[in-house]
Design an enzyme around this catalytic site. Sequence first.
Site, PDB file in Angstrom:
ATOM      1  N   HIS A   1       4.855   4.153  12.958  1.00  0.00           N
ATOM      2  CA  HIS A   1       4.764   4.664  11.628  1.00  0.00           C
ATOM      3  C   HIS A   1       6.033   5.530  10.973  1.00  0.00           C
ATOM      4  O   HIS A   1       4.854   6.450  11.361  1.00  0.00           O
ATOM      5  CB  HIS A   1       3.658   4.447  10.257  1.00  0.00           C
ATOM      6  CG  HIS A   1       3.642   4.808   9.219  1.00  0.00           C
ATOM      7  ND1 HIS A   1       2.981   3.077   8.362  1.00  0.00           N
ATOM      8  CD2 HIS A   1       4.217   5.358   8.712  1.00  0.00           C
ATOM      9  CE1 HIS A   1       2.464   3.699   7.400  1.00  0.00           C
ATOM     10  NE2 HIS A   1       3.676   5.120   6.497  1.00  0.00           N
TER      11      HIS A   1
ATOM     12  N   ARG B   1       0.739  -1.580  -0.278  1.00  0.00           N
ATOM     13  CA  ARG B   1       0.086   0.048  -0.040  1.00  0.00           C
ATOM     14  C   ARG B   1       0.821   1.342  -0.192  1.00  0.00           C
ATOM     15  O   ARG B   1       0.965   1.894  -1.121  1.00  0.00           O
ATOM     16  CB  ARG B   1      -1.079   0.361   1.279  1.00  0.00           C
ATOM     17  CG  ARG B   1      -1.699   1.225   1.024  1.00  0.00           C
ATOM     18  CD  ARG B   1      -1.885   2.575   1.557  1.00  0.00           C
ATOM     19  NE  ARG B   1      -1.562   1.853   3.157  1.00  0.00           N
ATOM     20  CZ  ARG B   1      -0.577   3.685   4.139  1.00  0.00           C
ATOM     21  NH1 ARG B   1      -0.717   4.871   2.971  1.00  0.00           N
ATOM     22  NH2 ARG B   1      -0.426   3.140   5.028  1.00  0.00           N
ATOM     23  N   ASP B   2       1.677   1.685   0.911  1.00  0.00           N
ATOM     24  CA  ASP B   2       2.166   2.991   1.049  1.00  0.00           C
ATOM     25  C   ASP B   2       3.478   2.477   0.378  1.00  0.00           C
ATOM     26  O   ASP B   2       4.175   3.562  -0.041  1.00  0.00           O
ATOM     27  CB  ASP B   2       2.883   2.898   2.787  1.00  0.00           C
ATOM     28  CG  ASP B   2       2.790   4.374   3.524  1.00  0.00           C
ATOM     29  OD1 ASP B   2       2.905   4.985   1.808  1.00  0.00           O
ATOM     30  OD2 ASP B   2       3.209   4.161   4.019  1.00  0.00           O
TER      31      ASP B   2
ATOM     32  N   CYS C   1       4.236   9.422   1.531  1.00  0.00           N
ATOM     33  CA  CYS C   1       2.886   9.480   1.314  1.00  0.00           C
ATOM     34  C   CYS C   1       2.796  10.655   0.277  1.00  0.00           C
ATOM     35  O   CYS C   1       3.278  11.867  -0.017  1.00  0.00           O
ATOM     36  CB  CYS C   1       2.034  10.227   2.718  1.00  0.00           C
ATOM     37  SG  CYS C   1       0.146  10.929   1.967  1.00  0.00           S
TER      38      CYS C   1
ATOM     39  N   HIS D   1       8.827   7.045   8.541  1.00  0.00           N
ATOM     40  CA  HIS D   1       9.073   7.575   7.200  1.00  0.00           C
ATOM     41  C   HIS D   1      10.713   8.190   6.990  1.00  0.00           C
ATOM     42  O   HIS D   1      11.342   8.459   8.123  1.00  0.00           O
ATOM     43  CB  HIS D   1       7.935   8.418   6.252  1.00  0.00           C
ATOM     44  CG  HIS D   1       7.041   8.024   5.999  1.00  0.00           C
ATOM     45  ND1 HIS D   1       7.029   7.563   4.374  1.00  0.00           N
ATOM     46  CD2 HIS D   1       5.927   7.426   6.601  1.00  0.00           C
ATOM     47  CE1 HIS D   1       5.653   7.194   4.847  1.00  0.00           C
ATOM     48  NE2 HIS D   1       5.687   7.218   5.155  1.00  0.00           N
TER      49      HIS D   1
ATOM     50  N   ASN E   1       9.052   4.426   3.618  1.00  0.00           N
ATOM     51  CA  ASN E   1       9.112   3.750   4.824  1.00  0.00           C
ATOM     52  C   ASN E   1      10.359   3.600   5.604  1.00  0.00           C
ATOM     53  O   ASN E   1      11.422   3.297   4.604  1.00  0.00           O
ATOM     54  CB  ASN E   1       8.172   3.365   4.437  1.00  0.00           C
ATOM     55  CG  ASN E   1       6.816   3.606   4.277  1.00  0.00           C
ATOM     56  OD1 ASN E   1       5.865   3.836   5.101  1.00  0.00           O
ATOM     57  ND2 ASN E   1       7.099   3.654   3.139  1.00  0.00           N
TER      58      ASN E   1
END
Length: 304
Positions: A210, A14-15, A243, A212, A252
């Site tokens: 989470h 996803r990310d 993002c 980055h 990430n």
Amino acid sequence: MTETTIQIHEVGLRDGLQMESEVVPTTVKLDWIGTLLDSGVDVLQLGSFVHPRRVPQMADTDELFIQTLQAHPHRHSVLSGLALNEKGLERGLACGTELFCLGVSASETHSQKNTGMGTGEATTRILSMARLALGEGKRVQVSVQSAFGCGYEGAVGSDRVLEIVDRYLEAGLTEISLADTAGHGDPAAVHSLFEAVRQRSPHEVSLACHFHNTYGMALANCAAALEEGVTCFESSLAGLGGCPFTAVAGGNVCTEDLVHMLQRMGLCGHVRLPVLIGLARRFAQYFGRDLPGSVYRTGAIGED
């Protein structure tokens, strides 16, 4: 803390993929999913329930859940998905999502760009969605995005973050993640903010993070979070991602680098690091470029 306490929440599908210009075919994703399940990651995020015109890389998320649930009924990993609004939640419920990731940005600017809503409206709607998902017997993890700073607004006050956390706790939500969307976090800030969350939360709350790696501090921030009792780490294979709705997008924290570090510390032994490294190398080959991760290139310490 024991090695079985730590959970790895793989979010690369996803990310990671949402930042790629190429739309990866569903068949390729399903092959990658099979390998990630074999690696023993605890939670695997298959995608996000967003409008396909806005993020075309996520257009097959519903199909990924349906096919993965059919093909891997006895898997260890929990399957998670991101929902930003009620329509996304409805889609996720229909295709069998097991863990819903729902979040609110502490930055008004990022919230508007990411969801089209201000922080206040987004919080109210997310709480309503969380209650609905819990009522359907699903797990829910709620997050505060831009918790350590915003690429548009700069510093984000901890009071804004903790105000959202308080609303989560008042609603009885017990899985809470702090997300460093812009990559502005540093170990001192991580210690401070997670300590503040722990002081206002009951013992049964499960903390996640989470990070980055926009400015190269993601692994250091994970180590700081570990010291503050965080047990769930969201990461992306080969360091893919970022993002698309922040000012400066960075990947990430890299899953295989994170697992390598944790295993050097005697933690996370249930995850099969060689499987992750092998898939990260396949990612680099597929995308035709060097990816941000380190261990997939160097190999693990002591690897033959």
